[in-house]
Motif scaffolding. Sequence first.
Motif, PDB file in Angstrom:
ATOM      1  N   SER A  67       0.672  -1.226  -0.040  1.00 36.77           N
ATOM      2  CA  SER A  67      -0.125  -0.116   0.095  1.00 36.77           C
ATOM      3  C   SER A  67       0.917   1.297   0.002  1.00 36.77           C
ATOM      4  O   SER A  67       1.817   1.318   0.566  1.00 36.77           O
ATOM      5  CB  SER A  67      -0.936  -0.019   1.160  1.00 36.77           C
ATOM      6  OG  SER A  67      -1.776   1.110   1.098  1.00 36.77           O
ATOM      7  N   LEU A 100       3.848   2.960  -5.148  1.00 35.31           N
ATOM      8  CA  LEU A 100       3.515   3.018  -6.781  1.00 35.31           C
ATOM      9  C   LEU A 100       4.533   3.266  -7.434  1.00 35.31           C
ATOM     10  O   LEU A 100       5.858   3.779  -7.299  1.00 35.31           O
ATOM     11  CB  LEU A 100       2.298   4.011  -7.112  1.00 35.31           C
ATOM     12  CG  LEU A 100       0.904   3.428  -6.614  1.00 35.31           C
ATOM     13  CD1 LEU A 100       0.725   3.808  -5.280  1.00 35.31           C
ATOM     14  CD2 LEU A 100       0.149   4.077  -7.641  1.00 35.31           C
ATOM     15  N   VAL A 115       1.818  -3.902  -6.864  1.00 36.81           N
ATOM     16  CA  VAL A 115       0.174  -3.323  -6.758  1.00 36.81           C
ATOM     17  C   VAL A 115      -0.202  -3.308  -5.632  1.00 36.81           C
ATOM     18  O   VAL A 115       0.495  -3.695  -4.659  1.00 36.81           O
ATOM     19  CB  VAL A 115      -0.494  -4.429  -7.530  1.00 36.81           C
ATOM     20  CG1 VAL A 115      -0.309  -5.918  -6.741  1.00 36.81           C
ATOM     21  CG2 VAL A 115      -1.883  -4.148  -7.828  1.00 36.81           C
ATOM     22  N   GLN A 116      -1.257  -2.407  -5.262  1.00 39.45           N
ATOM     23  CA  GLN A 116      -1.727  -2.052  -4.064  1.00 39.45           C
ATOM     24  C   GLN A 116      -2.910  -2.876  -3.615  1.00 39.45           C
ATOM     25  O   GLN A 116      -3.520  -3.331  -4.570  1.00 39.45           O
ATOM     26  CB  GLN A 116      -2.346  -0.616  -3.934  1.00 39.45           C
ATOM     27  CG  GLN A 116      -1.206   0.420  -4.186  1.00 39.45           C
ATOM     28  CD  GLN A 116      -1.667   1.861  -3.744  1.00 39.45           C
ATOM     29  OE1 GLN A 116      -1.272   2.386  -2.715  1.00 39.45           O
ATOM     30  NE2 GLN A 116      -2.789   2.384  -4.334  1.00 39.45           N
ATOM     31  N   GLN A 161      -6.187  -3.557  -1.691  1.00 40.68           N
ATOM     32  CA  GLN A 161      -7.549  -2.584  -1.089  1.00 40.68           C
ATOM     33  C   GLN A 161      -7.742  -2.389   0.090  1.00 40.68           C
ATOM     34  O   GLN A 161      -8.382  -1.454   0.560  1.00 40.68           O
ATOM     35  CB  GLN A 161      -8.836  -3.316  -1.876  1.00 40.68           C
ATOM     36  CG  GLN A 161      -8.469  -3.327  -3.479  1.00 40.68           C
ATOM     37  CD  GLN A 161      -9.917  -3.786  -4.129  1.00 40.68           C
ATOM     38  OE1 GLN A 161     -10.848  -3.549  -3.437  1.00 40.68           O
ATOM     39  NE2 GLN A 161     -10.036  -4.317  -5.144  1.00 40.68           N
ATOM     40  N   PHE A 192      -6.109  -4.023  -6.093  1.00 40.48           N
ATOM     41  CA  PHE A 192      -6.451  -3.005  -7.128  1.00 40.48           C
ATOM     42  C   PHE A 192      -6.165  -3.644  -8.717  1.00 40.48           C
ATOM     43  O   PHE A 192      -5.071  -4.514  -8.615  1.00 40.48           O
ATOM     44  CB  PHE A 192      -5.768  -1.839  -6.926  1.00 40.48           C
ATOM     45  CG  PHE A 192      -6.367  -0.967  -5.903  1.00 40.48           C
ATOM     46  CD1 PHE A 192      -7.602  -0.338  -6.185  1.00 40.48           C
ATOM     47  CD2 PHE A 192      -5.632  -0.679  -4.787  1.00 40.48           C
ATOM     48  CE1 PHE A 192      -8.325   0.597  -5.107  1.00 40.48           C
ATOM     49  CE2 PHE A 192      -6.290   0.098  -3.739  1.00 40.48           C
ATOM     50  CZ  PHE A 192      -7.583   0.668  -4.079  1.00 40.48           C
ATOM     51  N   GLY A 247      -1.753  -2.285 -11.833  1.00 37.14           N
ATOM     52  CA  GLY A 247      -0.430  -2.047 -11.187  1.00 37.14           C
ATOM     53  C   GLY A 247       0.724  -1.864 -12.225  1.00 37.14           C
ATOM     54  O   GLY A 247       0.419  -1.601 -13.530  1.00 37.14           O
ATOM     55  N   ARG A 254       2.412  -0.556 -17.090  1.00 34.39           N
ATOM     56  CA  ARG A 254       1.408  -0.859 -16.286  1.00 34.39           C
ATOM     57  C   ARG A 254       0.595  -2.056 -16.756  1.00 34.39           C
ATOM     58  O   ARG A 254       0.989  -2.655 -17.703  1.00 34.39           O
ATOM     59  CB  ARG A 254       0.128   0.225 -16.322  1.00 34.39           C
ATOM     60  CG  ARG A 254       0.958   1.435 -15.625  1.00 34.39           C
ATOM     61  CD  ARG A 254      -0.035   2.666 -15.821  1.00 34.39           C
ATOM     62  NE  ARG A 254      -0.809   2.836 -17.293  1.00 34.39           N
ATOM     63  CZ  ARG A 254      -2.041   3.107 -17.529  1.00 34.39           C
ATOM     64  NH1 ARG A 254      -2.770   3.738 -16.542  1.00 34.39           N
ATOM     65  NH2 ARG A 254      -2.305   3.431 -18.554  1.00 34.39           N
ATOM     66  N   ALA A 312      -4.155   5.760  -0.192  1.00 30.22           N
ATOM     67  CA  ALA A 312      -3.800   4.746  -1.396  1.00 30.22           C
ATOM     68  C   ALA A 312      -4.785   4.843  -2.397  1.00 30.22           C
ATOM     69  O   ALA A 312      -4.539   4.802  -3.715  1.00 30.22           O
ATOM     70  CB  ALA A 312      -4.108   3.147  -0.472  1.00 30.22           C
ATOM     71  N   LYS A 342      -3.708   7.843  -4.855  1.00 26.42           N
ATOM     72  CA  LYS A 342      -2.613   7.282  -5.403  1.00 26.42           C
ATOM     73  C   LYS A 342      -2.935   6.506  -6.574  1.00 26.42           C
ATOM     74  O   LYS A 342      -2.420   6.290  -7.610  1.00 26.42           O
ATOM     75  CB  LYS A 342      -1.480   6.720  -4.659  1.00 26.42           C
ATOM     76  CG  LYS A 342      -0.821   7.690  -3.634  1.00 26.42           C
ATOM     77  CD  LYS A 342      -0.008   7.304  -2.869  1.00 26.42           C
ATOM     78  CE  LYS A 342       1.298   7.049  -3.317  1.00 26.42           C
ATOM     79  NZ  LYS A 342       2.330   8.181  -3.426  1.00 26.42           N
ATOM     80  N   GLN A 343      -3.751   5.443  -6.569  1.00 26.30           N
ATOM     81  CA  GLN A 343      -4.191   4.371  -7.279  1.00 26.30           C
ATOM     82  C   GLN A 343      -4.935   4.944  -8.438  1.00 26.30           C
ATOM     83  O   GLN A 343      -4.948   4.679  -9.578  1.00 26.30           O
ATOM     84  CB  GLN A 343      -5.245   3.334  -6.905  1.00 26.30           C
ATOM     85  CG  GLN A 343      -5.670   2.076  -7.518  1.00 26.30           C
ATOM     86  CD  GLN A 343      -4.622   1.411  -7.981  1.00 26.30           C
ATOM     87  OE1 GLN A 343      -3.582   1.226  -7.026  1.00 26.30           O
ATOM     88  NE2 GLN A 343      -4.545   0.713  -9.043  1.00 26.30           N
ATOM     89  N   GLU A 387      -3.858   4.928 -12.372  1.00 27.79           N
ATOM     90  CA  GLU A 387      -5.201   4.541 -13.376  1.00 27.79           C
ATOM     91  C   GLU A 387      -5.464   5.478 -14.552  1.00 27.79           C
ATOM     92  O   GLU A 387      -6.121   5.148 -15.394  1.00 27.79           O
ATOM     93  CB  GLU A 387      -6.264   3.804 -12.860  1.00 27.79           C
ATOM     94  CG  GLU A 387      -6.031   2.724 -11.987  1.00 27.79           C
ATOM     95  CD  GLU A 387      -7.256   2.254 -11.084  1.00 27.79           C
ATOM     96  OE1 GLU A 387      -8.570   2.638 -11.603  1.00 27.79           O
ATOM     97  OE2 GLU A 387      -7.390   1.239 -10.264  1.00 27.79           O
TER      98      GLU A 387
END
Length: 203
Positions: free
Chosen positions: A10, A13, A46-47, A49, A58, A61, A86, A163, A166-167, A171
Amino acid sequence: MARVSIFPLSGALLYPGLQLPLHIFEPRYRALISDALARDRRIGMVQPQRAEDGAPLFAIGCLGRIGEFEALDDGRYNVILEGESRFRILRELDVTTAFRQVEAELLSEPADGPLAPIERASFEREARRFADSQGYSVNWEQVSRLDDVSLINGVSQIAPFDAAAKQALLEANGLSERCELLVQLMQFFGRRAEGDDDGVTLQ
């Protein structure tokens, strides 16, 4: 499609073309690095959730290649991960390894042109406000010399957002969209830090 061994973390990135330093100490992730070094040196960042073991991931990633690394005597690693592409997770695989693996689709990056001058100016203006509100010391002369991709993706990677924010940046589809979202997030988190929550939204 590709089989990707993943490091769910988390707040950490990675973006294509950028680097991420990692200190690896948990046994399962030491196994991940050891396995990657013996094969193609690639792992996926990858984070999760939620901040719990085995939490759902998520969908988006970034695949990274281990560049420089240091293997310590006690089994830990210091590595520099270099962002390559990605990816979108299609499904998690049932594996016997200590680390998780997924089947993923590598995403082609949009052919971004430079930001419009007004976009760049708007970003730099908001970045100055945000840095001042957070008490950050920034070399703005150095910032002004960065190309648009290095600037926007670099700030997205290190920004002190939660988080989910940042996600959303990871994306974002293309540099212009990421820049616009970054400005909105700096406005949102900057005002929230000042206690001005009234009327502050991400829309």
